[in-house]
Every structure is written in structure tokens, then in C-alpha cells.
Write an enzyme that holds these catalytic residues in place. Structure first.
Site, short mmCIF file in Angstrom:
data_model
loop_
_atom_site.label_atom_id
_atom_site.label_comp_id
_atom_site.label_asym_id
_atom_site.label_seq_id
_atom_site.Cartn_x
_atom_site.Cartn_y
_atom_site.Cartn_z
CE LYS A 102 -3.24 5.45 -1.74
NZ LYS A 102 -4.09 5.85 -2.69
CE1 TYR A 136 -3.72 2.68 0.45
CE2 TYR A 136 -2.20 3.34 2.83
CZ TYR A 136 -3.49 3.68 1.71
OH TYR A 136 -4.30 4.65 1.91
#
Length: 267
Positions: A161, A157
Site C-alpha cells: 500500500k 500488505y
């Protein structure tokens, strides 16, 4: 230009069924811009479209798309058709896993990267080209403070990002001279249904200092012309999420771009 002149006549919101996506759609409609609403679930999309049509007399198009699917971008483009898109908001991209890297099947991480990286990349490329040709438009990549460094239990994740952060900075430098605004809106704790479900699964309650989805969408739209970064809860020249403010990162992007152009003999 007005908001509608700058970012209309159509916006595309990926991840529009609830939370910040829903607020983006409503606030964009208030400015007179219709939206193509993208999400997996049809019922909340249909309800939101009907709500906007009743309140603002604007038509919204809905499309059920799994943004983690390999053909997601193509299905988004199919839903948009020949409509003129002046604003693309990538709002989907949470971490549904919440596990250590090796505790989840690799397919779960592949789906996350597909949704947060590949689909975003394809959609951004597809919508940015016509915006550049028209000399106006906007791209917003909704982000997370996880973009600033790796965190245990959030490795893929964080990496996805960070990709969005770097992509937004680069596109801001490339497209700004053509009149296209680019912003990555770096969120902190935000009271959304998804966040509530995540916290409930962990046996925890929503922190009292969580931002509202309404305020996050409002600030994101206000800051879109001033990219490439808006850190939620911080002034432009304030540090907090990281040791560099948004203003300092902007200056760095400009400086590196200038140096690169000089090296290539473009100045």
C-alpha cells in the site's frame, strides 16, 4: 467538462464484484460511463452488469481475472480490447492472510504483492499512456491507512500500500500537466462484505463507525480531480491518519518536483 467527457466513454474497475467496487460501477454508470468489470467471481459480476443495464441502459463488460496471477494485466487488457478507457480504478488489494509474516507461506505474500503491486503497475502503465495522449482521463488507486507505516501482522500488505501511495503521488505530478487526474483514496474501516468476512473470522463484529461503501465511492469520485491523496474522514488540510495532511503532502510533491526540475535544468 462533464464527468463522462472527462473520464468516459469506458472505465475499468479492478475488484468490482462487491463493496466499494460495486458502488464505483453504479455511481460511474449514473454519470453515463460504461465499465469493464474485473473480478474473480463471474456470478456477482454478471448480476451487477445486468443491474446497471436495466437501471441506466448502459452496457458493461465483465471478465473473470485473478489479479494475483502473473498474467492478470494482460488478461485485463484483452478484456478491454480496443475500447477507449478514460478511467482506471484499482479497487482490489485487501489482505486475505491476516497473519504474522513467518506464519504464512511465502507464496501467500508473493500473491499479495503480485496483486497489489505488479498488476496495478502494469495496468496503470497501460491505461495512462493513451490518457496522456488524449489529454484527459483519471486513475484512482484505492488504498488503506496501512500505507503510512508498517504494522505487525500486516507487513507485506503495508509495503504494497505504501507503493501505491508513492506511485500515485509521483504520477499525479507527472500527468497533471497533461490533463490526467490521479488520486489514491486512503480508506479507513469500511463496511464491505470482505471486511465483514475478515472480522467474522476473527470473531469480531463490524465497528459502528465504519464508513459505507456508497459514501467511500462517492467521495473518491468527487475528489479525483484534486489528487494526489484523499484521506477518508479528513478534510484536505486535516491530520489524523498521519502527521501530514493531504494538502501538506501535495505541497511536498510539488516542491520536490520543482527542485528536481531545477537541478536537471528543465525550468
Amino acid at each position: 467538462m462533464t464527468f463522462a467527457e472527462r473520464y468516459g466513454p469506458w472505465a475499468v474497475i479492478a475488484g468490482a464484484s462487491e463493496g466499494t467496487g460495486r458502488e464505483f460501477a453504479r455511481q460511474i454508470a449514473k454519470e453515463g460511463v460504461s465499465s469493464v468489470l474485473i473480478a474473480r467471481r463471474s456470478e456477482p459480476l454478471a448480476a451487477l452488469a445486468a443491474e446497471i443495464e436495466a437501471e441506466y441502459r448502459l452496457r458493461c463488460v465483465t471478465a473473470c481475472v485473478d489479479l494475483a496471477a502473473p498474467d492478470a494485466a494482460e488478461r485485463v487488457f484483452e478484456a478491454v480490447g480496443d475500447r477507449e478507457v478514460g478511467l482506471y480504478i484499482s479497487n482490489a488489494g485487501g489482505d486475505p492472510n491476516g497473519e504474522a509474516f513467518l506464519d504464512a507461506e511465502v507464496g501467500a505474500w508473493i500473491d499479495l504483492v503480485q496483486r497489489n503491486v505488479m498488476t496495478v503497475l502494469k495496468c496503470t502503465h497501460g491505461f495512462a499512456g493513451p490518457m496522456k495522449a488524449r489529454g484527459r482521463g483519471g486513475i484512482m488507486l484505492v488504498n488503506s491507512g496501512a500505507c503510512y507505516g508498517g504494522l505487525a501482522m500486516m507487513g507485506p500488505y503495508c509495503g504494497s500500500k505504501a507503493f501505491n501511495l508513492c506511485l500515485a503521488e509521483a504520477l499525479w505530478a507527472e500527468l497533471k500537466p497533461s490533463g490526467v487526474d490521479v488520486l489514491t483514496l486512503v480508506m479507513s474501516k469500511t463496511d464491505t462484505p470482505e471486511f465483514r468476512r475478515y472480522m467474522a473470522a476473527k470473531g469480531q463484529s463490524i465497528p459502528e463507525d465504519s464508513a459505507s461503501a456508497y459514501d467511500v465511492a462517492r467521495v473518491g469520485l468527487e475528489r479525483l480531480p484534486y489528487g494526489p491523496i484523499k484521506n477518508w474522514g479528513e478534510e484536505d488540510d486535516q491530520t489524523g491518519m498521519t502527521n501530514q495532511s493531504a494538502a501538506q503532502r501535495r505541497e511536498r510533491v510539488v516542491a520536490v518536483q520543482r527542485m528536481t526540475r531545477e537541478m536537471m535544468g528543465q525550468d
